[in-house]
Structure formats: C-alpha cells, structure tokens
Design an enzyme around this catalytic site. Structure first.
Site, PDB file in Angstrom:
ATOM      1  NE  ARG A 127     -10.102 -14.234 -20.719  1.00 53.32           N
ATOM      2  CZ  ARG A 127      -9.805 -13.013 -20.230  1.00 53.32           C
ATOM      3  NH1 ARG A 127      -9.333 -12.878 -19.007  1.00 53.32           N
ATOM      4  NH2 ARG A 127      -9.966 -11.945 -20.966  1.00 53.32           N
ATOM      5  CE  LYS A 186      -8.863 -39.066 -17.281  1.00 51.38           C
ATOM      6  NZ  LYS A 186      -7.558 -38.945 -16.642  1.00 51.38           N
ATOM      7  CE1 TYR A 189      -3.134 -39.380 -17.917  1.00 50.79           C
ATOM      8  CE2 TYR A 189      -2.386 -37.107 -17.793  1.00 50.79           C
ATOM      9  CZ  TYR A 189      -3.053 -38.108 -18.464  1.00 50.79           C
ATOM     10  OH  TYR A 189      -3.636 -37.851 -19.664  1.00 50.79           O
ATOM     11  CG  ASP A 246      -4.049 -36.432  -9.845  1.00 54.76           C
ATOM     12  OD1 ASP A 246      -5.246 -36.742  -9.710  1.00 54.76           O
ATOM     13  OD2 ASP A 246      -3.494 -36.371 -10.959  1.00 54.76           O
TER      14      ASP A 246
HETATM   15  C1  LIG Z   1      -6.373 -38.164 -16.811  1.00 54.97           C
HETATM   16  C2  LIG Z   1      -5.556 -37.778 -15.658  1.00 54.97           C
HETATM   17  C3  LIG Z   1      -5.016 -36.493 -15.554  1.00 54.97           C
HETATM   18  C4  LIG Z   1      -5.183 -35.460 -16.644  1.00 54.97           C
HETATM   19  O1  LIG Z   1      -6.502 -35.060 -16.795  1.00 54.97           O
HETATM   20  P1  LIG Z   1      -7.148 -34.547 -18.196  1.00 54.97           P
HETATM   21  O2  LIG Z   1      -8.550 -34.257 -17.808  1.00 54.97           O
HETATM   22  O3  LIG Z   1      -6.996 -35.656 -19.184  1.00 54.97           O
HETATM   23  O4  LIG Z   1      -6.378 -33.346 -18.594  1.00 54.97           O
HETATM   24  C5  LIG Z   1      -4.297 -36.181 -14.419  1.00 54.97           C
HETATM   25  N1  LIG Z   1      -4.105 -37.077 -13.444  1.00 54.97           N
HETATM   26  C6  LIG Z   1      -4.605 -38.329 -13.513  1.00 54.97           C
HETATM   27  C7  LIG Z   1      -4.346 -39.285 -12.402  1.00 54.97           C
HETATM   28  C8  LIG Z   1      -5.344 -38.721 -14.614  1.00 54.97           C
HETATM   29  O5  LIG Z   1      -5.810 -39.971 -14.705  1.00 54.97           O
END
Ligand SMILES: *Cc1c(COP(=O)(O)O)cnc(C)c1O
Length: 407
Positions: free
Chosen positions: A69, A217, A121, A192
């Site tokens: 953890r 992604k 998002y 982000d």
């Molecule tokens: C998918 C996404 C998230 C969230 O990520 P997860 O891995 O699904 O929790 C945050 N920001 C953006 C721009 C995303 O496309």
C-alpha cells in the site's frame, strides 16, 4: 563492469529527475529503466512484484520496501519513469485518474477556493460538486481558455485547475501565460494532461505546478487497465501526495503498474500514428456534407491552433464533431463496426463516444448548454488503424445515418 544508470529518482538541484542531466529524446526516454531498482537477474522486462509485504532480515533493516500500500518495486519503477517523462521531481501512480485527482484535492482544506475550467471531464465536475456540497471547498467556474482569471481570484483562492485541450470541446489554454498569473498570485496551477500525454505536452516545463493523468488513456494505451498519475515538481507537495496515497490506500497495483510500464514502451509511436490519423480524419470530416462542425486543434482555423503549435509537440488524437441531428448521431453510433461505440479514449482502437449520455451525463444542463455539449456532438478517440479503412468506415456509416435525414 559498472552499470551506468540511465536515470535515477534522486531529487537533484533542479528539482528534476537526475537534475535533468540525462539529455535524451522523449522516444528514448520511453525505453528507459530505472536501474537503481534492478533486481539480481537483470530481466529486460521489469518483474511484477506481486507481494503485499516484504520481509526484514534483521531488526532495523529493510530493503526499502515494507508493505505494498505504501510502496512496491514495480510501482516505483513506473513512477520513476513517469517523473522522467513529465520532467517532474516525483510521480505517484494511482488506481485511476479519479483517484489521482482525489489525492490532489487532499492538498486543500475547508474554506479554500479553486478556479476550475468550465469544460472538464465529467467525473472531475462530479467530484468538485461533491467536495463543494460536503467539504467546504468552493469552486469558481471560468472559461479559462478565453477569459482572464485575475478578476475571479479571491483572498481564499488557492489553485487553478484545467485541461488543455478540454474534454470534449477542445478548448486550448496557453499554460505559460496562465502560469505567470498563478505565480504572481501564489496559486497552484494544476493541469490534467490526459488528452495529450507527456509525449506531446509537458505542463511542468510550461510553468504548471502539478500534472495529473488518467493513465487509463494514452499512457496505458490498450484499453486494458485503469490507472492515474500525479506528477510534481516540488518535493514537499510530493510528500503530501504520497501521504494521501498511503493513507487512503489508492495506489496502483503491481500488475497494473507493469501494464502501464509496457504501454509506455510504445507511447511515442502510438501517438505519432494516432495524431497523423486524427489530422487526416479531421480534414475528411471538415469536408463531409454530414458534419456541421469539427473541433480539432490541428485544423488551422481552430482558435487554439497557434497556442498548440507553441506549447505542444502535436495536436493529439481527440476530435469532437457535430452531425445534423440526434437521430443521425444515434444511427451513427449503432452502425459502426470497424471501430467501437464505447466510453474512454487513448487506446490503439478508435472509439466513438456520445458525451451527453456518457462521459458528461452528470454535468448540469446549464453547463452543457453553455459549453455546446449537445445531442448532436460526437467525440472520437482516433486509434492506430489504417487511415483509409477508417475513412471508408465513416463513408459507409454516414450513408446509413443519412437515411434518418430524409424521413
Ligand atoms: C478519463 C479521464 C479522467 C478520469 O480517469 P479514470 O482513469 O477514468 O479515473 C480524468 N480526466 C480526463 C481528461 C479523462 O479523460
């Protein structure tokens, strides 16, 4: 024979991995390994340390790892690579992008205000609304790509949070220009960077303080695992993020860490092909009689085109576009075969998403209307298939969906 380290995670003077001394291209960085963590047998593929705990040989002696953890060699290997790719002093790997964003939010306390971009998002919008309703944080929503944030800064404002390009409207913000304002007001700038990945944009180099990623992604890249990252340039903030990860138990598992490491190996070639496909598809869509609007920063008439040229190494593989009607959009989604109608993005396969009922289903109606997220908007994550096949599939499915127009 002495083994020269390709890089290590020591925080050197410049606050960058290895003090930024290891001057290699991004493509080569993706093949790097943190040799400080190498195990006895020198495997080329870093082992999956699938162990919850680590034994102690003597009282007061540890290998540096005690409990997964808190830390794990496979995860640490990945984190070290990610810090290297984003030019941060440290990176923490989380069980999802949302877990990473949640950890960043633990840096703030009741009473703090955060300026957030209007287009984000959907999961981030949901998290911020919940924090506002229950935890005493407040969020000021601004169209950061077009408006000067200075007028919105209050005494309790602590940070600015954005995506660029945004999901799904593809708004582009000049990170460097914004960072001058955040620095002057002592605000933490959080970006982000999911849509471009570290391959195409490095916000820390442009003046941001914290980068978050959904590793699910482009970084993972194969639609087979969920993960997230927080990349830092300040060691003190890094300690607080690690405290959150250990305390809340939100760190990435060893196996998923290994999948991320493997995904990174091909990140730059995947991005290269996906961007090239996206550029051609955007141009095709722009000339299609069935498309009323194309949002792709690689098109010269996109308002963010010049900023992207300056701050990124490519325009990305995400395209949003509008079709003539809701019925047309649904017919399109129901008839695609060569690529897939699914949530998510950034993998090798092309995906098409309907933001209004999928990724942005929980965004308040007023905000959807204001941002132009309509029932005619489709979002495309372009994969690495053959471009001629993708265009042929568009032609075929457009012809089917066109029947909805004559009814
Ligand atoms: C998918 C996404 C998230 C969230 O990520 P997860 O891995 O699904 O929790 C945050 N920001 C953006 C721009 C995303 O496309």
């Amino acid at each position: 024979m002495s083994v020269e380290k390709k890089f290590n995670t020591d925080i050197a003077d410049e606050g960058k991995v290895d003090g930024g001394k290891w001057n290699i291209s991004f493509d080569t960085k993706c093949q790097s390994t943190d040799l400080s963590l190498e195990d006895h047998y020198h495997p080329l593929s870093f082992p999956i340390y699938q162990s919850a705990t680590f034994t102690h040989r003597k009282f007061g002696e540890t290998t540096g790892f005690t409990y997964t953890r808190q830390s794990n060699p496979t995860r640490q290997q990945l984190e070290s690579i990610m810090a290297h790719l984003e030019n941060g002093c440290d990176a923490a790997a989380f069980a999802s992008g949302m877990a990473a964003i949640g950890a960043v939010m633990t840096l703030f306390s009741a009473g703090d205000n955060i300026i957030v971009d209007e287009d984000l998002y959907g999961g981030s919008v949901r998290m911020f609304a919940d924090l506002e309703a229950r935890c005493g944080l407040s969020f000021t929503t601004v169209d950061i790509s077009r408006e000067d944030i200075t007028g919105y800064i209050r005494e309790n404002t602590k940070a600015v949070y954005l995506e660029t390009p945004t999901n799904p409207m593809m708004h582009v913000t000049d990170i460097e220009a914004l960072s001058k304002i955040t620095k002057a007001h002592g605000l933490t700038l959080i970006v982000d960077n999911t849509f471009l990945s570290p391959c195409l944009q490095n916000p820390l180099d442009l003046g941001a303080d914290i980068v978050v990623h959904s590793g699910t992604k482009f970084i993972g890249g194969h639609h087979d695992t969920i993960g997230g990252f927080v990349v830092l340039k300040d060691p003190e903030t890094a300690k607080r993020i690690r405290f959150s990860s250990t305390t809340n138990g939100s760190a990435l598992s060893p196996f998923d860490s290994w999948l991320m490491i493997r995904g990174i190996r091909t990140l730059s070639v995947r991005m290269e092909r996906a961007c090239s496909n996206a550029q051609k598809l955007a141009e095709y869509l722009q000339n299609s009689p069935y498309v009323t609007r194309v949002l792709y920063p690689g098109l010269p008439d996109h308002p963010g085109h010049e900023i992207m040229k300056k701050q990124a190494r490519g325009y990305g593989a995400m395209i949003s576009f509008e079709v003539p009607s809701r019925e047309f959009a649904i017919a399109f989604l129901e008839n695609v075969e060569l690529f897939y109608f699914a949530e998510s993005l950034g993998g090798t396969e092309t995906l098409i998403t309907y933001p209004i009922t999928q990724t942005h289903a929980e965004v308040p109606k007023e905000l959807l209307d204001k941002n132009g997220i309509t029932d005619r908007l489709l979002r495309l994550s372009v994969g690495i298939e053959g471009i001629d096949d993708l265009i042929a599939e568009f032609e075929r499915v457009f012809a089917i969906a066109a029947k909805t127009l004559t009814k």
